[in-house]
Design a protein around this motif. Structure first.
Motif, PDB file in Angstrom:
ATOM      1  N   ILE A  97       0.848  -1.204   0.000  1.00  0.00           N
ATOM      2  CA  ILE A  97       0.000   0.000   0.000  1.00  0.00           C
ATOM      3  C   ILE A  97       0.881   1.250   0.000  1.00  0.00           C
ATOM      4  N   MET A  98       1.921   1.237   0.820  1.00  0.00           N
ATOM      5  CA  MET A  98       2.824   2.393   0.871  1.00  0.00           C
ATOM      6  C   MET A  98       3.548   2.591  -0.459  1.00  0.00           C
ATOM      7  N   THR A  99       3.970   1.506  -1.078  1.00  0.00           N
ATOM      8  CA  THR A  99       4.647   1.600  -2.372  1.00  0.00           C
ATOM      9  C   THR A  99       3.713   2.180  -3.418  1.00  0.00           C
ATOM     10  N   ARG A 100       2.486   1.684  -3.474  1.00  0.00           N
ATOM     11  CA  ARG A 100       1.511   2.215  -4.443  1.00  0.00           C
ATOM     12  C   ARG A 100       1.244   3.699  -4.202  1.00  0.00           C
ATOM     13  N   GLU A 101       1.137   4.094  -2.942  1.00  0.00           N
ATOM     14  CA  GLU A 101       0.891   5.504  -2.624  1.00  0.00           C
ATOM     15  C   GLU A 101       2.076   6.372  -3.046  1.00  0.00           C
ATOM     16  N   CYS A 102       3.277   5.911  -2.822  1.00  0.00           N
ATOM     17  CA  CYS A 102       4.473   6.648  -3.254  1.00  0.00           C
ATOM     18  C   CYS A 102       4.487   6.792  -4.776  1.00  0.00           C
ATOM     19  N   ILE A 103       4.166   5.727  -5.469  1.00  0.00           N
ATOM     20  CA  ILE A 103       4.140   5.760  -6.936  1.00  0.00           C
ATOM     21  C   ILE A 103       3.108   6.778  -7.416  1.00  0.00           C
ATOM     22  N   ARG A 104       1.918   6.781  -6.808  1.00  0.00           N
ATOM     23  CA  ARG A 104       0.870   7.730  -7.208  1.00  0.00           C
ATOM     24  C   ARG A 104       1.314   9.174  -6.966  1.00  0.00           C
ATOM     25  N   LYS A 105       1.996   9.428  -5.864  1.00  0.00           N
ATOM     26  CA  LYS A 105       2.454  10.792  -5.557  1.00  0.00           C
ATOM     27  C   LYS A 105       3.528  11.243  -6.546  1.00  0.00           C
ATOM     28  N   ILE A 106       4.476  10.378  -6.829  1.00  0.00           N
ATOM     29  CA  ILE A 106       5.520  10.712  -7.809  1.00  0.00           C
ATOM     30  C   ILE A 106       4.884  10.921  -9.181  1.00  0.00           C
ATOM     31  N   ALA A 107       3.965  10.059  -9.524  1.00  0.00           N
ATOM     32  CA  ALA A 107       3.279  10.179 -10.811  1.00  0.00           C
ATOM     33  C   ALA A 107       2.544  11.512 -10.912  1.00  0.00           C
ATOM     34  N   ALA A 108       1.879  11.925  -9.841  1.00  0.00           N
ATOM     35  CA  ALA A 108       1.170  13.205  -9.848  1.00  0.00           C
ATOM     36  C   ALA A 108       2.129  14.352 -10.135  1.00  0.00           C
ATOM     37  N   LEU A 109       3.303  14.314  -9.505  1.00  0.00           N
ATOM     38  CA  LEU A 109       4.290  15.365  -9.732  1.00  0.00           C
ATOM     39  C   LEU A 109       4.781  15.369 -11.182  1.00  0.00           C
ATOM     40  N   LEU A 110       4.945  14.193 -11.753  1.00  0.00           N
ATOM     41  CA  LEU A 110       5.389  14.097 -13.145  1.00  0.00           C
ATOM     42  C   LEU A 110       4.331  14.636 -14.108  1.00  0.00           C
ATOM     43  N   VAL A 111       3.069  14.307 -13.863  1.00  0.00           N
ATOM     44  CA  VAL A 111       1.991  14.803 -14.727  1.00  0.00           C
ATOM     45  C   VAL A 111       1.872  16.320 -14.565  1.00  0.00           C
ATOM     46  N   MET A 112       1.975  16.806 -13.334  1.00  0.00           N
ATOM     47  CA  MET A 112       1.907  18.251 -13.097  1.00  0.00           C
ATOM     48  C   MET A 112       3.039  18.966 -13.823  1.00  0.00           C
ATOM     49  N   ARG A 113       4.223  18.360 -13.821  1.00  0.00           N
ATOM     50  CA  ARG A 113       5.359  18.958 -14.528  1.00  0.00           C
ATOM     51  C   ARG A 113       5.084  19.049 -16.028  1.00  0.00           C
ATOM     52  N   GLN A 114       4.475  18.011 -16.596  1.00  0.00           N
ATOM     53  CA  GLN A 114       4.137  18.057 -18.022  1.00  0.00           C
ATOM     54  C   GLN A 114       3.124  19.164 -18.299  1.00  0.00           C
ATOM     55  N   CYS A 115       2.172  19.327 -17.394  1.00  0.00           N
ATOM     56  CA  CYS A 115       1.178  20.386 -17.547  1.00  0.00           C
ATOM     57  C   CYS A 115       1.845  21.758 -17.519  1.00  0.00           C
ATOM     58  N   GLU A 116       2.772  21.928 -16.605  1.00  0.00           N
ATOM     59  CA  GLU A 116       3.515  23.193 -16.523  1.00  0.00           C
ATOM     60  C   GLU A 116       4.285  23.448 -17.815  1.00  0.00           C
ATOM     61  N   LYS A 117       4.914  22.428 -18.363  1.00  0.00           N
ATOM     62  CA  LYS A 117       5.633  22.582 -19.633  1.00  0.00           C
ATOM     63  C   LYS A 117       4.676  22.984 -20.759  1.00  0.00           C
TER      64      LYS A 117
END
Length: 183
Positions: A97-117
């Motif tokens: 559960i912790m691993t999945r949550e970490c992956i989702r948080k990192i993924a959110a940051l990556l998608v947000m970065r693409q949006c900013e670009k």
């Protein structure tokens, strides 16, 4: 760059149809069948000219802050991340559960970065990049609002939008993060 979570809270986005082209009307409760001809004229024109099912992203006829336009969306669901990371086990253990949550948080940051670009891409001038964290039950969303005066360019804008979706660079970052997390 706009945040879909805030847009939804303020009720600033109305979907006149779903990605399959089924019509929504203000005030509809449960599933109600409507014909495209029932749409207000400007939305009907957008629907007739540009609404279609696509393989890579979804298209919607929308009203964003009272402005007619089209919305492109890409969903970053958990299955996508499991595929990228070649994760076979979706264990319900605390570590899993912790691993999945970490992956989702990192993924959110990556998608947000693409949006900013996207917000700095001159080819998308007049359009509004939008990021949604967990705005879909299955995950995060990257979206692009295309106002009606740019809608005739939707096919080329969709190609540009897709350049920002599911990038190899983001996949490599996610993999590196996952490897570090597992250590």
């Amino acid at each position: 760059m706009e945040l879909l979570n805030k847009i939804y809270k303020k009720d600033e986005l109305f979907y006149w149809c779903n990605c399959l082209g089924e019509i929504n009307m203000p005030g509809d409760g449960h599933f109600t069948v409507h014909n495209p001809e029932e749409l207000p004229p400007r939305y009907f024109e957008l629907y007739e000219k540009y609404q279609m099912e696509t393989d890579d992203c979804h298209r919607y006829v929308v009203s964003f802050r009272g402005r007619p336009g089209m919305l492109l969306t890409a969903l970053y669901d958990e299955e996508y991340y499991f595929d990228v990371l070649n994760m076979k086990s979706r264990a319900a253990t605390l570590d899993g559960i912790m691993t999945r949550e970490c992956i989702r948080k990192i993924a959110a940051l990556l998608v947000m970065r693409q949006c900013e670009k996207m917000s700095h891409d001159k080819r998308l001038d007049g359009c509004i990049p939008i990021f949604g964290e967990d705005t879909d039950p299955d995950g995060h969303e990257l979206a692009l609002f295309i106002p009606e005066d740019r809608a005739s360019d939707i096919d080329s804008l969709q190609k540009i939008f897709l350049e920002y979706c599911w990038t190899r660079a983001d996949e490599r970052t996610l993999i590196r993060s996952y490897i570090v997390e597992r250590r």
